[in-house]
Scaffold this active site. Sequence first.
Site, short mmCIF file in Angstrom:
data_model
loop_
_atom_site.label_atom_id
_atom_site.label_comp_id
_atom_site.label_asym_id
_atom_site.label_seq_id
_atom_site.Cartn_x
_atom_site.Cartn_y
_atom_site.Cartn_z
N ARG A 1 -46.45 55.63 -40.16
CA ARG A 1 -46.78 54.89 -38.93
C ARG A 1 -46.44 53.41 -39.07
O ARG A 1 -46.95 52.70 -39.92
CB ARG A 1 -48.26 55.09 -38.57
CG ARG A 1 -49.24 54.58 -39.58
CD ARG A 1 -50.66 55.04 -39.24
NE ARG A 1 -50.86 56.42 -39.62
CZ ARG A 1 -51.95 56.90 -40.22
NH1 ARG A 1 -52.97 56.13 -40.49
NH2 ARG A 1 -52.05 58.17 -40.55
N ASP B 1 -42.34 60.65 -39.36
CA ASP B 1 -43.57 61.18 -39.92
C ASP B 1 -43.28 61.44 -41.40
O ASP B 1 -42.21 61.96 -41.73
CB ASP B 1 -43.95 62.50 -39.23
CG ASP B 1 -45.31 62.97 -39.67
OD1 ASP B 1 -46.28 62.76 -38.93
OD2 ASP B 1 -45.42 63.51 -40.79
N ASP C 1 -48.29 67.00 -31.10
CA ASP C 1 -49.17 67.74 -32.02
C ASP C 1 -50.34 66.93 -32.56
O ASP C 1 -51.36 67.48 -32.96
CB ASP C 1 -48.35 68.27 -33.20
CG ASP C 1 -47.56 67.19 -33.92
OD1 ASP C 1 -47.64 66.02 -33.50
OD2 ASP C 1 -46.86 67.51 -34.90
N HIS C 2 -50.23 65.60 -32.55
CA HIS C 2 -51.26 64.79 -33.21
C HIS C 2 -52.44 64.45 -32.30
O HIS C 2 -53.48 64.04 -32.78
CB HIS C 2 -50.67 63.48 -33.72
CG HIS C 2 -49.93 63.61 -35.01
ND1 HIS C 2 -48.81 64.38 -35.15
CD2 HIS C 2 -50.13 63.05 -36.23
CE1 HIS C 2 -48.37 64.30 -36.39
NE2 HIS C 2 -49.15 63.49 -37.07
N ARG D 1 -53.27 65.70 -47.27
CA ARG D 1 -53.92 64.42 -47.56
C ARG D 1 -55.42 64.57 -47.51
O ARG D 1 -55.95 65.30 -46.67
CB ARG D 1 -53.51 63.37 -46.53
CG ARG D 1 -52.06 63.11 -46.58
CD ARG D 1 -51.69 61.74 -46.08
NE ARG D 1 -50.33 61.52 -46.49
CZ ARG D 1 -49.35 61.14 -45.68
NH1 ARG D 1 -49.62 60.89 -44.40
NH2 ARG D 1 -48.14 60.97 -46.13
N SER E 1 -48.78 57.46 -44.61
CA SER E 1 -48.08 57.73 -43.35
C SER E 1 -46.86 56.86 -43.13
O SER E 1 -46.70 55.79 -43.72
CB SER E 1 -49.08 57.50 -42.22
OG SER E 1 -48.41 57.29 -41.01
C1 MIC Z 1 -50.17 61.75 -41.39
O1 MIC Z 1 -50.14 62.87 -41.89
O2 MIC Z 1 -50.76 60.79 -41.93
C2 MIC Z 1 -49.47 61.53 -40.09
C3 MIC Z 1 -50.49 61.28 -39.06
O3 MIC Z 1 -48.76 62.69 -39.73
C4 MIC Z 1 -48.53 60.35 -40.27
C5 MIC Z 1 -47.89 59.87 -39.06
C6 MIC Z 1 -48.78 59.08 -38.17
O4 MIC Z 1 -49.53 58.25 -38.64
O5 MIC Z 1 -48.63 59.24 -36.98
C7 MIC Z 1 -47.45 60.54 -41.31
O6 MIC Z 1 -47.64 61.28 -42.24
O7 MIC Z 1 -46.42 59.85 -41.26
FE1 SF4 Z 2 -49.99 66.56 -38.73
FE2 SF4 Z 2 -49.51 64.73 -40.62
FE3 SF4 Z 2 -51.43 66.56 -40.90
FE4 SF4 Z 2 -48.94 67.30 -40.99
S1 SF4 Z 2 -49.96 65.93 -42.42
S2 SF4 Z 2 -50.57 68.33 -39.90
S3 SF4 Z 2 -47.99 65.98 -39.49
S4 SF4 Z 2 -51.35 64.93 -39.40
#
Ligand code: MIC
Ligand code: SF4
Length: 755
Positions: A645, A160, A95-96, A448, A643
């Site tokens: 990550r 995640d 999805d990312h 976010r 995140s």
């Molecule tokens: C996000 O919303 O910041 C992400 C991208 O979903 C991350 C995960 C990632 O960095 O791959 C998260 O929230 O953990």
């Molecule tokens: Fe994707 Fe993270 Fe955004 Fe949710 S918050 S839609 S998991 S990038």
Amino acid sequence: MAYDIDMIKKVYSQMADRVNKARKVVGKPLTLSEKILYSHLWDGDASKGFTRGKDYVDFAPDRIACQDATAQMALLQFMQAGKKNVAVPTTVHCDHLIQAKMGAAIDLATANKSSHEVFDFLESVSNKYGIGFWKPGAGIIHQVVLENYAFPGGMMIGTDSHTVNAGGLGMVAIGVGGADAVDVMAGMAWELKFPKLIGVKLTGKLSGWTAPKDVILKVAGILTVKGGTGAIVEYFGEGARSMSCTGKGTICNMGAEVGATTSTFGYDDSMERYLKATDRADVAEAANEIREHLTGDDEVYANPEQYFDEVIEINLSDLKPHLNGPFTPDLATPISDMAEKAKENNWPIKVDWGLIGSCTNSSYEDLTRAASIAKQAVDKKLIAKSDLGINPGSETIRFTAERDGLLQIFEDLNATIFTNACGPCIGQWDRSDRKGDERNTIVHSFNRNFSKRADGNPNTHAFVGSPEMVAAIAISGRLDFDPTRDKLLNEDGVEVMLDEPTGIELPPKGFGVEDPGYLAPSDDGNKIAIKVAEDSERLQLLEPFEPWDGKNLSGVKLLIKAFGKCTTDHISMAGPWLRFRGHLDNISNNMLIGAINAFNKKTNLVKSQITGEYDAVPAVQRAYKADGIPTIVVGDHNYGEGSSREHAAMEPRFLGVRVVLVKSFARIHETNLKKQGMLGITFSNEKDYDLILEDDTFNFVDLEDFAADKPLHIEVVHADGSKDMIKANHTYNDSQIEWFKQGSALNLIKMDSLV
Ligand code: MIC
Ligand code: SF4
């Protein structure tokens, strides 16, 4: 029928007994969070009560979910663990990595081409190790999990931070780094500090323009981005029961933005309805049989102050719609005050884009509420002044929304329907209208809104609101538009008002879908070979990190003293860098490039103590590495917020940073550092942050005696030869110290697998 129904039935068959035993050892009525935690102890039945916020406890989660951007590193690590199959049901969701640009059809085809190497890798690893695989376009991980896998009273972890979304269906679902997931995939316990508990009592009922999103926008304003750290937020009360299951998901989802370990709600009729609507009547029936154990005890909700560490009360009937932002999700402004506040702060009033979607707000109900506003605009001859983009949460929702005419309504308003994926929420957005660094404003229903997150532009002011509010603001084109009060001029020059939104909780004709995008793994993955091309720029097999030599670290040079907010987006940026998530060497070129250097207030410009020259952070660090010089990163509060990550921990580890010393950490990042064999420590006296100068060298005094509950001392030598002795605290327990000693947690698992 639900996936893994046998596993769910097994959890339920033990639940009553385990909860009763836990109630006995704890010696008082239990919250829902405690019921779930105590019924998922690695050791089985509870034999003692744990101290919240203090005791490390081993848990046995029921399942795991990974998304494509984090799964690469998680699975690269799992491949090293020497196991044949994952030990608990696990899924991977693509999805990312799908950019939003032209609209779903073209964008998905483009992603399938440009990221095929990564998708193929994830698909084959999933197939080999017994992992369910959700193809690109199937939907956003958390929406797909809510629709298919989440179950009341269950415990899951996911790579995640918004894994917490599944709290909307009464789970304790927690975001972790890949290395934590690898433990559980490898059949080991998962360790967590027993969380504190924050109770949120919801009274009254939402109405008019106020949505579940506003509950969490309000809570974020109260708790701020770190107020939930180390705690589970448990919602209860008549207000909680009055909201839909997906609305509860929204609230839990954005609990990540207050740093909460997770959030959850007790099982109720809305969850039962949702389970039945998503083809899981079997789960609903099983849950109904043990209903009392899937919510907090009555005494707890009657006298919450006695059972929670903190209690917040919100009357939904009085709650106002909010917009939070810019640049941080906890800056909450009731929409009625926005005009004044925007003026005061000189935020750009014109809104360029309204974006609806992301894992937090892309349910069927969300789309119907936003569509009810869009429809009025068309009927009342209004044209949307901002561009509008929609990311449905899953193929099931997209298909159903198309069938029910919802997507057509948005299209009538000239909206672009992007892929069922994260898209702009993670910077996967080729924004057609602006390419430079101009100041501008966007509103979205995401969670976010850190600087640069959606489009890479530090001057994009992003505000977070409910989908219906985003629709209304996009129609007006103004940040200071208050639909409860303000009129709009239509094409005929007539002043019109938007009526309150209306929504439909669940599709009256049921959910429909042709191909949900799921691939079940092979029964025997033994013969499946995983190929990673040696010259790939996207994927790289991992080399183990070196164990610690047992000596005090000395001659450690300051790499960067980060100033102010330093989220994982600052440490390891997403957007264009997502393509390197499976290649540690390549992605390390983004290490800390978004962090602000405290000495010159610039990003990605730090002094090298080797040359005395200023250069990019990764370049300076690579030179230290080449010379074998250890380094340290210093930071402020809530370092690593955001995140899950683990790249934010692996990159510094890979490039030779040994220590991260900050005022405080965000939970997931702190664990990620520990897992990768880094030393993550905090100033005992916050003010010592101010003592750190640009040319400093650090000598550890007592690291050789590294032990749980024992602070460390560091001599800081300044350029003029003067010295300061500072004390640093840490939260490593004995087994985590072992990770540090062995070089990483994975090194330990590997040793165990060899035995
Ligand atoms: C996000 O919303 O910041 C992400 C991208 O979903 C991350 C995960 C990632 O960095 O791959 C998260 O929230 O953990
Ligand atoms: Fe994707 Fe993270 Fe955004 Fe949710 S918050 S839609 S998991 S990038």
